[in-house]
Scaffold this motif. Structure first.
Motif, PDB file in Angstrom:
ATOM      1  N   GLN A  70      74.865 -26.186  22.050  1.00 46.36           N
ATOM      2  CA  GLN A  70      75.917 -25.193  21.809  1.00 46.36           C
ATOM      3  C   GLN A  70      77.331 -25.689  22.124  1.00 46.36           C
ATOM      4  OE1 GLN A  70      74.466 -21.776  24.152  1.00 46.36           O
ATOM      5  NE2 GLN A  70      74.056 -20.760  22.184  1.00 46.36           N
ATOM      6  N   THR A  71      77.479 -26.955  22.442  1.00 41.18           N
ATOM      7  CA  THR A  71      78.792 -27.462  22.833  1.00 41.18           C
ATOM      8  C   THR A  71      79.141 -28.697  22.011  1.00 41.18           C
ATOM      9  OG1 THR A  71      78.352 -26.719  25.100  1.00 41.18           O
ATOM     10  CG2 THR A  71      80.237 -28.180  24.761  1.00 41.18           C
ATOM     11  N   VAL A  72      80.296 -28.643  21.369  1.00 37.03           N
ATOM     12  CA  VAL A  72      80.779 -29.772  20.558  1.00 37.03           C
ATOM     13  C   VAL A  72      81.943 -30.433  21.281  1.00 37.03           C
ATOM     14  CG1 VAL A  72      81.622 -30.497  18.281  1.00 37.03           C
ATOM     15  CG2 VAL A  72      80.202 -28.455  18.503  1.00 37.03           C
ATOM     16  N   GLN A  73      81.944 -31.756  21.291  1.00 42.95           N
ATOM     17  CA  GLN A  73      83.096 -32.498  21.811  1.00 42.95           C
ATOM     18  C   GLN A  73      83.802 -33.183  20.660  1.00 42.95           C
ATOM     19  OE1 GLN A  73      82.878 -34.707  25.511  1.00 42.95           O
ATOM     20  NE2 GLN A  73      84.014 -36.431  24.622  1.00 42.95           N
ATOM     21  N   PHE A  74      85.105 -32.948  20.574  1.00 48.48           N
ATOM     22  CA  PHE A  74      85.949 -33.622  19.596  1.00 48.48           C
ATOM     23  C   PHE A  74      86.767 -34.669  20.349  1.00 48.48           C
ATOM     24  CE2 PHE A  74      85.151 -29.396  17.971  1.00 48.48           C
ATOM     25  CZ  PHE A  74      84.875 -29.613  16.629  1.00 48.48           C
TER      26      PHE A  74
END
Length: 384
Positions: free
Chosen positions: A17-21
């Protein structure tokens, strides 16, 4: 608006559930929680669709009404969204020159990361086209600086130097073997033309940039002093800098002397230390300095000044990067500071250059590290 997730930032899922850009600590941003449908929708933020079309596609993916606007606003506030159509008329004109625009796409991607607002990168990249920079020196350092600035989209890059190109002036990114025997200023002009992404600005463009006078001759945005003999960058002549102080022209020193490379300081007339401040400050610390300097300036130097090719290329690249940052509206770490690097260990070190109270430039009346714009002390951003 045609929103797109900034393409320069690499994307990865930290968990379900967590995206890193972004990969590096300086620019990484995490976003969560992100459900499966929203995660799939992120792929549509590529700059090819306006908000109305994105809303339609979101509905077909089962996303509730309002989710698109909420998501775009959230990502924009995090500095992750660019606008493929923003930047103003100059940016639109640049996009219309497909070949030149394609050459500058990597620069645009980098600027979009540095400047968070949508269209900020395109606006600054387009503004470079109307700028005029003068590089004084066409040796291994100066010619390479000029070619990098031209390749970075600066519209007018002038190079001043005398004599004809020698074999030891040749450098990767600078003057080539075909320039040997050609006047240095002519060879540098040809180099700049080859490096530039497209033709230089037309007279009407420069006239508009010049303002109401319409002279077609915009003022100098920056002067870079990069003499073939780097001693003149390490210990610059205050008399030579008087014209830039009078006209309020920012100027940056760069060069290689013996086995040491120097970048800076960037001088903001009346706001940061000038060549006169540096001379007075050095004389305060070393009473013999002015006597020795007079001897070095009056004596005959060697036929070929020491200028290691790796060191020269490093200095030229860093000086050009600082120049571009300044042209884009920043105050780089060379503002009031000289950076030095010496062979063989190549460890960078900074030497603050405070304004001198006895110098006539007027900068000595301000606190150390302050500039005319009110910016604070330059940070040690290059340490390590």
């Amino acid at each position: 608006m045609h929103p797109m997730v900034k393409p320069a930032l690499r994307r990865a899922w930290r968990d379900r559930q967590t995206v890193q850009f972004g990969m590096t600590s300086g620019h990484a941003v995490t976003v969560g929680p992100v459900d499966t449908a929203t995660g799939g929708f992120l792929a549509l933020l590529d700059g090819t669709r306006g908000l109305p079309l994105l809303r339609e596609e979101a509905r077909t993916m089962g996303l509730p009404d309002g989710r698109v606007d909420e998501l775009v606003a959230r990502l924009t506030s995090a500095g992750l969204i660019d606008d493929a159509t923003a930047g103003g008329a100059q940016a639109d004109a640049l996009r219309g020159r497909a070949e030149a625009f394609d050459r500058l796409r990597p620069d645009l991607a980098a600027l979009s990361v540095v400047h968070c607002e949508p269209g900020g990168g395109a606006r600054r990249l387009a503004a470079r086209r109307a700028m005029r920079v003068q590089v004084r020196g066409a040796g291994r350092v100066g010619a390479t600086i000029a070619s990098v600035l031209a390749a970075g989209g600066v519209g007018q890059v002038e190079v001043l130097d005398g004599g004809c190109t020698e074999r030891w002036d040749i450098a990767p990114g600078g003057l080539g073997a075909e320039s040997v025997g050609v006047r240095r200023d002519v060879a540098a002009r040809q180099l700049v033309r080859r490096a530039a992404p497209g033709r230089p600005p037309r007279a009407v463009e420069t006239a508009e940039a010049a303002g109401p006078s319409g002279t077609g001759e915009p003022g100098l945005s920056l002067v870079i002093v990069a003499p073939r003999d780097g001693a003149a960058a390490y210990a610059p002549d205050p008399v030579a800098a008087e014209r830039w102080l009078r006209s309020g022209t920012p100027h940056l020193y760069a060069g290689v002397v013996e086995a040491t490379g120097v970048v800076g300081p960037l001088v903001l007339p009346g706001g940061s230390a000038c060549a006169g401040c540096m001379a007075l400050g050095r004389a305060d610390r070393d009473p013999a300095w002015l006597r020795m300097l007079a001897q070095w300036r009056s004596g005959r130097g060697g036929p070929v000044p020491a200028c290691d090719i790796g060191l020269a290329t490093t200095v030229a690249g860093l000086a050009a990067a600082h120049a571009l940052a300044f042209l884009d509206g920043e105050l780089p770490a060379t503002t009031g500071v000289r950076w030095e690097v010496s062979l063989p260990l190549l460890d960078w070190r900074q030497e603050p250059m405070p304004p001198h109270p006895d110098c006539s430039c007027g900068a000595g009346g301000q606190a150390h590290g302050e500039c005319a714009s009110g910016a604070g002390e330059p940070q040690d951003t290059m340490a390590g």
